[in-house]
Scaffold this motif. Structure first.
Motif, PDB file in Angstrom:
ATOM      1  N   GLU A 114       0.832  -1.209   0.000  1.00  0.00           N
ATOM      2  CA  GLU A 114       0.000   0.000   0.000  1.00  0.00           C
ATOM      3  C   GLU A 114       0.864   1.255   0.000  1.00  0.00           C
ATOM      4  N   LEU A 117       2.409   1.567  -3.628  1.00  0.00           N
ATOM      5  CA  LEU A 117       1.491   1.617  -4.769  1.00  0.00           C
ATOM      6  C   LEU A 117       1.440   2.989  -5.433  1.00  0.00           C
ATOM      7  N   LYS A 127       1.754  -0.571 -12.118  1.00  0.00           N
ATOM      8  CA  LYS A 127       0.689  -0.340 -11.140  1.00  0.00           C
ATOM      9  C   LYS A 127      -0.303  -1.501 -11.159  1.00  0.00           C
ATOM     10  N   GLN A 131      -0.871  -3.834  -7.988  1.00  0.00           N
ATOM     11  CA  GLN A 131      -2.229  -3.890  -7.426  1.00  0.00           C
ATOM     12  C   GLN A 131      -2.722  -5.333  -7.368  1.00  0.00           C
TER      13      GLN A 131
END
Length: 152
Positions: A114, A117, A127, A131
């Motif tokens: 997190e 990211l 990304k 994710q």
């Protein structure tokens, strides 16, 4: 691709996730050797293989950005695995205690993913990969919590 500050920042973030996955893979393998339940051992083995796959994906992206991937995990990961060894030598390994260590490790992985990211906003391919890996790590965390409830 020439090296720019943005490229270097991107590579540094990828390197940190790569090392986190090396640590997680090694941690799962270590815990797997101590687990008593065969289904738990199998699950841990699957998680180790999954983290190896994540590392391979991140390694490829780092190379794509003209950088050399780190070859091993972090000192912090080594220390955590050392702590597991010390703790297990002082107490009886139980599957519940091992799952608690997995939960701790997965929570740290979720936080790392997190935190990193946002650093991939400029590269949609990376990304998307990160994710997807984050979603899988969150799923593993939820699964190990449910397993702990069942076994514990």
């Amino acid at each position: 691709m020439k090296t720019t500050k943005n490229n270097q920042d991107l590579v540094n973030s990828l390197q940190e996730l790569l090392q986190k996955n090396y640590d997680a893979e090694a941690g799962y393998k270590q815990v797997m050797t101590k687990a008593q339940s065969e289904p738990l051992k199998n699950w841990l083995q699957q998680k180790a293989l999954q983290r190896n796959t994540f590392a391979t994906e991140l390694d490829f992206q780092i190379r794509k950005h003209n950088a050399e991937p780190k070859a091993s995990g972090t000192i912090k990961g080594d220390l955590h695995r050392g702590w597991i060894n010390v703790k297990s030598s002082l107490t009886t390994d139980t599957d519940e205690a091992l799952m608690e260590e997995c939960i701790r490790g997965e929570k740290a992985s979720v936080k790392e993913y997190e935190d990193q990211l946002e650093n991939f906003a400029s590269d949609t391919e990376i990304k998307t990969i990160v994710q997807s890996q984050l979603t899988t790590v969150k799923s593993a965390l939820n699964t190990v919590k449910r397993l702990e409830d069942i076994i514990g």
